[in-house]
Design an enzyme around this catalytic site. Structure first.
Site, PDB file in Angstrom:
ATOM      1  N   ARG A  11       0.868  -1.190   0.000  1.00  0.00           N
ATOM      2  CA  ARG A  11       0.000   0.000   0.000  1.00  0.00           C
ATOM      3  C   ARG A  11       0.896   1.228   0.000  1.00  0.00           C
ATOM      4  O   ARG A  11       1.664   1.443   0.946  1.00  0.00           O
ATOM      5  CB  ARG A  11      -0.902   0.018   1.232  1.00  0.00           C
ATOM      6  N   GLN A  54      -9.920  -4.468  -3.136  1.00  0.00           N
ATOM      7  CA  GLN A  54     -11.256  -4.122  -2.671  1.00  0.00           C
ATOM      8  C   GLN A  54     -12.298  -4.476  -3.730  1.00  0.00           C
ATOM      9  O   GLN A  54     -13.389  -4.958  -3.416  1.00  0.00           O
ATOM     10  CB  GLN A  54     -11.334  -2.624  -2.358  1.00  0.00           C
ATOM     11  N   ASP A  87     -17.794   6.183  -1.096  1.00  0.00           N
ATOM     12  CA  ASP A  87     -16.505   6.081  -0.409  1.00  0.00           C
ATOM     13  C   ASP A  87     -16.286   7.418   0.287  1.00  0.00           C
ATOM     14  O   ASP A  87     -16.983   8.406  -0.003  1.00  0.00           O
ATOM     15  CB  ASP A  87     -15.398   5.790  -1.449  1.00  0.00           C
ATOM     16  N   CYS A 145     -16.350   0.785   1.048  1.00  0.00           N
ATOM     17  CA  CYS A 145     -15.143  -0.007   1.355  1.00  0.00           C
ATOM     18  C   CYS A 145     -14.650   0.215   2.777  1.00  0.00           C
ATOM     19  O   CYS A 145     -13.834  -0.573   3.260  1.00  0.00           O
ATOM     20  CB  CYS A 145     -14.047   0.302   0.340  1.00  0.00           C
ATOM     21  N   ARG A 188     -12.832  -9.437   1.764  1.00  0.00           N
ATOM     22  CA  ARG A 188     -11.441  -9.085   1.489  1.00  0.00           C
ATOM     23  C   ARG A 188     -10.548 -10.322   1.697  1.00  0.00           C
ATOM     24  O   ARG A 188      -9.659 -10.591   0.894  1.00  0.00           O
ATOM     25  CB  ARG A 188     -10.973  -7.945   2.413  1.00  0.00           C
TER      26      ARG A 188
HETATM   27  N1  NVA Z   1     -10.517   6.132  -1.155  1.00  0.00           N
HETATM   28  C1  NVA Z   1     -10.103   5.712   0.170  1.00  0.00           C
HETATM   29  C2  NVA Z   1     -10.157   4.228   0.295  1.00  0.00           C
HETATM   30  C3  NVA Z   1      -9.826   3.696   1.659  1.00  0.00           C
HETATM   31  C4  NVA Z   1      -9.782   2.196   1.730  1.00  0.00           C
HETATM   32  C5  NVA Z   1      -8.705   6.241   0.437  1.00  0.00           C
HETATM   33  O1  NVA Z   1      -7.870   6.187  -0.456  1.00  0.00           O
HETATM   34  O2  NVA Z   1      -8.459   6.699   1.553  1.00  0.00           O
END
Ligand code: NVA
Length: 307
Positions: A101, A131, A224, A264, A292
């Site tokens: 990430r 996701q 989101d 999500c 997930r």
């Molecule tokens: N769009 C959100 C998703 C978090 C899982 C972010 O990037 O923070």
């Protein structure tokens, strides 16, 4: 050939369906597959906050017979203390796969080019394909089919989830409507790619300014956070701009009567989604969170078979 999951369109329509079939089989029989028996190690590298991704990968890797090695990207000072190329080479000598990430998709591509093992995108600013696999598994469970199903994504269409929904939805042959303010649509190159995929799968992508137009008759309504990781300084402006796109009971009433609601997480009740909606009967957000684990076990198994 070594495969990676860097963006949603790394899987062809047939491959996406294969991974989703595997995810369903794994959910039904969680301990049947042991591709990481040994245990072999999977590196989980985080430069940004995580809850679901870390716990679902850690639990899933254990269920596959492996060992999850959490790596603090900040502690490693990746890209500063040493290049991403060298980090990739080191991780690839210790781990059977790398899950990362980080902010920039380009850095993830560098990791994949140099690690020598499969690399999985655990969220970048551009995409969140893990996701989407979990989300598509959830839609299959609740709606039945993906091809031809109408999805509305409302809010910040320019974030990773907006981009991933149009790409993965097009791959699955879904009709994805994005309801977003001007300037917050999914990335233009991503839209072009999704349109090209949709022309082959029978899906479609449409952009709407009006959230009601996006949501009308949808079987799946998705939102989101309006302030994705890295956008914190824009929070005040975003809260103002996105308010008409809040997923309230009133907006949801325009969707199909049995529409499911997805998010999500993390969610901000009273902002992008009302408590009555996310905690209501149409919400499937906890199934998404659980899936997930199953979906990521499936993609790891699928990638390791090709490594
Ligand atoms: N769009 C959100 C998703 C978090 C899982 C972010 O990037 O923070």
């Amino acid at each position: 050939m070594m495969r990676h999951l860097l963006a949603d369109d790394d899987l062809t329509p047939a491959e996406q369906a294969e991974v989703l079939d595997l995810a369903a089989a794994i959910k039904a029989d969680p301990f049947a597959l042991r591709p990481l028996e040994g245990p072999r190690t999977v590196a989980l590298v985080f430069d940004r906050p995580t809850l679901r991704t870390q716990v679902s990968f850690s639990a899933g890797i254990a269920e596959l017979g492996g060992h999850a090695m959490a790596v603090d990207g900040g502690l490693a000072a990746m890209g500063e203390r040493e290049s991403f190329e060298d980090v990739a080479r080191v991780l690839g000598r210790q781990a059977a796969a790398v899950v990362w990430r980080t902010a920039h998709q380009a850095d993830l591509v560098t990791m994949a080019e140099h690690a020598g093992v499969p690399v999985v995108n655990a969220l970048t600013d551009e995409f969140h394909p893990c996701q989407l696999l979990a989300d598509l598994q959830t839609v299959r469970e609740h709606v039945g089919t993906l091809a031809g199903t109408r999805v509305a994504f409302v809010g910040d269409g320019a974030c990773n989830m907006g981009n991933s929904w149009v790409l993965a939805g097009a791959t699955a042959g879904m009709h994805v409507a994005v309801g977003a303010p001007e300037g917050y649509e999914p990335d233009a190159a991503v839209l072009a790619r999704a349109g090209e995929i949709a022309s082959r799968t029978g899906g479609s992508i449409t952009l709407e300014r009006d959230p009601v137009a996006a949501v009308t008759d949808a079987a799946v309504v998705v939102t989101d956070t309006w302030v994705s990781m890295g956008r914190e300084e824009e929070a005040a402006d975003r809260l103002r701009l996105f308010t008409p796109y809040s997923l309230t009971a009133g907006l949801l009433a325009h969707a199909a009567p049995d529409a499911i609601v997805m998010h999500c997480l993390p969610a901000y009740r009273g902002t992008e989604i009302d408590a009555a909606v996310i905690d209501g009967a149409q919400s499937v957000v906890w199934d998404e969170a659980e899936n997930r684990r199953h979906a990521q076990k499936a993609i790891l198994t699928w990638l390791l078979e090709r490594a």
